[in-house]
Design an enzyme around this catalytic site. Structure first.
Site, PDB file in Angstrom:
ATOM      1  N   CYS B 122       0.814  -1.219   0.000  1.00 54.56           N
ATOM      2  CA  CYS B 122       0.000   0.000   0.000  1.00 54.56           C
ATOM      3  C   CYS B 122       0.849   1.272   0.000  1.00 54.56           C
ATOM      4  O   CYS B 122       1.532   1.528  -0.969  1.00 54.56           O
ATOM      5  CB  CYS B 122      -0.999  -0.040   1.166  1.00 54.56           C
ATOM      6  SG  CYS B 122      -2.381   1.081   0.904  1.00 54.56           S
ATOM      7  N   HIS B 207      -3.985  -5.034  -0.203  1.00 50.82           N
ATOM      8  CA  HIS B 207      -3.705  -5.563   1.134  1.00 50.82           C
ATOM      9  C   HIS B 207      -3.746  -7.083   1.144  1.00 50.82           C
ATOM     10  O   HIS B 207      -4.793  -7.673   1.393  1.00 50.82           O
ATOM     11  CB  HIS B 207      -4.712  -5.009   2.149  1.00 50.82           C
ATOM     12  CG  HIS B 207      -4.436  -3.591   2.524  1.00 50.82           C
ATOM     13  ND1 HIS B 207      -3.661  -3.258   3.604  1.00 50.82           N
ATOM     14  CD2 HIS B 207      -4.796  -2.429   1.948  1.00 50.82           C
ATOM     15  CE1 HIS B 207      -3.557  -1.930   3.687  1.00 50.82           C
ATOM     16  NE2 HIS B 207      -4.242  -1.409   2.692  1.00 50.82           N
ATOM     17  N   GLU B 209      -2.777  -9.023   3.264  1.00 50.61           N
ATOM     18  CA  GLU B 209      -3.063  -9.569   4.595  1.00 50.61           C
ATOM     19  C   GLU B 209      -4.566  -9.654   4.861  1.00 50.61           C
ATOM     20  O   GLU B 209      -5.002 -10.265   5.835  1.00 50.61           O
ATOM     21  CB  GLU B 209      -2.377  -8.731   5.667  1.00 50.61           C
ATOM     22  CG  GLU B 209      -3.097  -7.445   6.087  1.00 50.61           C
ATOM     23  CD  GLU B 209      -2.957  -6.304   5.085  1.00 50.61           C
ATOM     24  OE1 GLU B 209      -2.317  -6.500   4.037  1.00 50.61           O
ATOM     25  OE2 GLU B 209      -3.486  -5.210   5.362  1.00 50.61           O
TER      26      GLU B 209
END
Lengths: 376, 226
Positions: B122, B207, B209
């Site tokens: 990001c 993202h 994650e």
């Protein structure tokens, strides 16, 4: 990869009469598939026994046969039309069963017809409850405890092991026909006799009950490049024990946290890969115990299902139309999004509204309601 | 938002270690497929220094899951101080605001490049873009939500990703001899990932994650890439 050039003529099997288990949703999906394949330049041959459908309108397929949906009639049509491929996944369970028969009896091989959209193996793994359970366990997913029986004595012995209530499901029937739930030995004896009778292979599955658990369905798609998307999540307002066809259902799912949903999404992806549905849509069903969050896999349909029509309407993602294109070798990122026209169909619709399906019917025609696994 | 340096304001003030892995709600079929167990088999942990520009805890958890020993440092920590910690890799976190005014971070990345493997997410990805000589710009609406399709150009596969960014790296501004574009957003064609052709740097705009969001991109990890 662009669409396949080695196939030119495709045979689509329709859903047959509109009765329980072969609902009008499959007329919608079959008609969508006809249109999609025609617009991609394929010659479409359609077989359906029911002339009162949209898909049998003369302009939908290049050639439409209104004939009984049996192996014998299909063989004659195949011999006459010599199609290159057979798409069995848009006509509900009837079409899928017929395709299995055609394949296993060697008719497809004899006339060199390729089954597209789902392989014989994938259909068998998904449809056979025991194979399916094995497949789920192999990838580390939980399924309700169960055993397969073909006689009443074996079945009775199981009661002590699993405890009541128990679900009895005959193998290879439509809409759960012949299935029931038993709360005691007496009911169980009757239920088993009936189930074995209804099953074409005289076989039934006796299963741990997940009655009252939360019920979910994921409508998913996969392409030959192994791209996987969840088109829609559906939560049944009525818990496990009430057939999805009888349930009030809500899209998207309402009571899952992100962690729970992502676990379900991962599981659906793993299942469609393990079962081996290489292209097209599938419907995967889960039950979640509201007490402790335990998630079990209930079943998967390697085809456009009753819920696909609801999912298509709810999200604007035309599942049958896209499934037909995937079956001829296109990938999700090559197919344009039906609504935006600019972005690809490889995405997951997110909806900021809810779609609720409430079944309607005359309740007067039914006796006092009881929980059943059979669609009424 | 344009021109605002917010990363320094949300970063931690003191360095700290992180040792908590992710809490599995239950079995994840994905982890078996992606071969995470391989990472567990390695006994020596990778020491990762994570720059906190506004870091999400699930990134730290996943780094621990990927057999990393994680130290989080404030955004303004110098490259020299980071190198002194002898890391096996440096992680550049997500964060708020415009990447352009975060000049200290860009300079630090330039100093670290080639000396230690770098992985960014990001804002960390945008800072890498600037450090490699590229430009960033503000998107009209930004990308927010958990259903963004991203194509991995190395595998031709599409991941459904979680995203939350208002700025973007202009891929045409990057030196094509040094940088390879690895990920593209299928909705608007904007850049979603890149890697350095000769030095160990890899970064993604989205993202991986998740939390919330799909787990399709969990394969992105410093150990798997650098």
């Amino acid at each position: 990869m662009p669409k396949r050039k080695d196939i030119k003529k495709i045979l689509i099997i329709g859903s047959g009469p509109i009765i329980i288990g072969q609902a009008c949703e499959f007329d919608y999906s079959g008609a969508q598939a006809c249109k999609a394949l025609r617009s991609e330049g394929y010659e479409v041959v359609l077989v359906n026994s029911n002339p009162a459908t949209i898909m049998t309108d003369p302009e939908l397929a290049h050639r439409t046969y209104i004939e009984p949906l049996t192996k014998e009639y299909l063989e004659e049509i195949i011999a006459r039309e010599k199609p290159d491929a057979l798409l069995p996944t848009v006509g509900g369970q009837t079409a899928l069963n017929l395709a299995v028969e055609l394949s296993e009896s060697g008719i497809l091989e004899k006339y060199k017809v390729e089954m597209i959209g789902a392989s014989l193996r994938a259909i068998k793994v998904a449809e056979d409850r025991l194979w399916f359970k094995d497949a789920c366990r192999k990838i580390g997913l939980e399924v309700p405890a169960s055993a397969l029986v073909n006689n009443a004595n074996d079945a009775l012995r199981l009661c002590d092991q699993l405890g009541f209530p128990l679900v009895i499901r005959p193998s290879f029937t439509l809409g759960g026909t012949g299935g029931s739930i038993a709360y005691n030995k007496e009911e169980f004896g009757e239920a088993i006799a009936h189930a074995l009778d209804m099953s074409p292979v005289h076989e039934a599955l006796v299963e741990e009950s997940v009655l009252g658990w939360k019920e979910y369905e994921l409508e998913v798609m996969r392409d030959f490049r192994d791209n996987f998307v969840v088109i829609c999540t559906i939560e049944n307002f009525d818990p496990m024990g009430v057939h999805t066809g009888d349930s009030i259902t809500v899209a998207p799912a309402q009571t899952l946290t992100d962690k729970e949903f992502q676990r379900m999404r991962d599981a659906a992806a793993a299942i469609i890969r393990e079962v081996g549905v290489e292209t097209g849509g599938s419907n995967v069903q889960f039950a979640v115990n509201p007490e402790n969050g335990r998630m079990v896999v209930i079943e998967m349909n390697p085809r456009v299902s009753r819920s696909s029509a609801l999912a298509s309407k709810a999200t604007g993602f035309p599942i049958a139309k896209i499934a037909a294109r995937l079956a001829v070798g296109m990938s999700l990122d090559e197919i344009p999004n039906d609504i935006t026209k600019k972005t690809p169909a490889c995405f997951e619709p997110t909806i900021d509204y809810v779609v609720v399906k409430i079944p309607s019917g005359s309740s007067r025609s039914f006796p006092a309601p009881t929980a059943r696994s059979e669609l009424r | 938002m344009a021109g605002q340096e917010l990363a320094g304001r949300v970063s931690c003030t003191k360095p700290y270690g992180w040792d908590k892995g992710s809490v599995e709600v239950a079995i994840s079929p994905w982890s078996e497929q992606m071969g995470e167990s391989d990472a567990e088999a390695e006994t020596r942990k990778h020491r990762v220094v994570a720059y906190d520009y506004g870091i999400k805890q699930n990134i730290l958890r996943l780094l621990v899951d990927h057999n990393c020993e994680v130290y989080v440092v404030p955004a303004q920590t110098s490259a020299e101080d980071v190198l002194e910690m002898k890391p096996d890799g440096v992680f550049l976190s997500n964060g708020p605001g415009d990447p352009e005014p975060v000049t200290y971070a860009v300079q630090n990345i330039q100093k670290l490049l080639g000396r230690v493997p770098i992985f960014g997410i990001c804002l960390g990805h945008q800072l890498c873009g600037l450090a490699l000589g590229g430009k960033t710009f503000k998107l009209k609406f930004g990308h927010h939500g958990s259903n963004h399709p991203v194509k991995n150009l190395l595998t031709e596969q599409v991941e459904i990703t979680a995203q939350n960014h208002g700025f973007c790296v202009d891929p045409d501004s990057l030196p094509s001899r040094e940088v390879e574009i690895t990920h593209v957003n299928l909705n608007d064609g904007t850049n979603e990932g890149m890697r350095h052709k000769s030095k160990a740097l890899f970064s993604v705009q989205y993202h991986p994650e998740a939390s919330p969001g799909p787990h399709d991109s969990h394969y992105c990890s410093p150990s798997s890439r650098t």
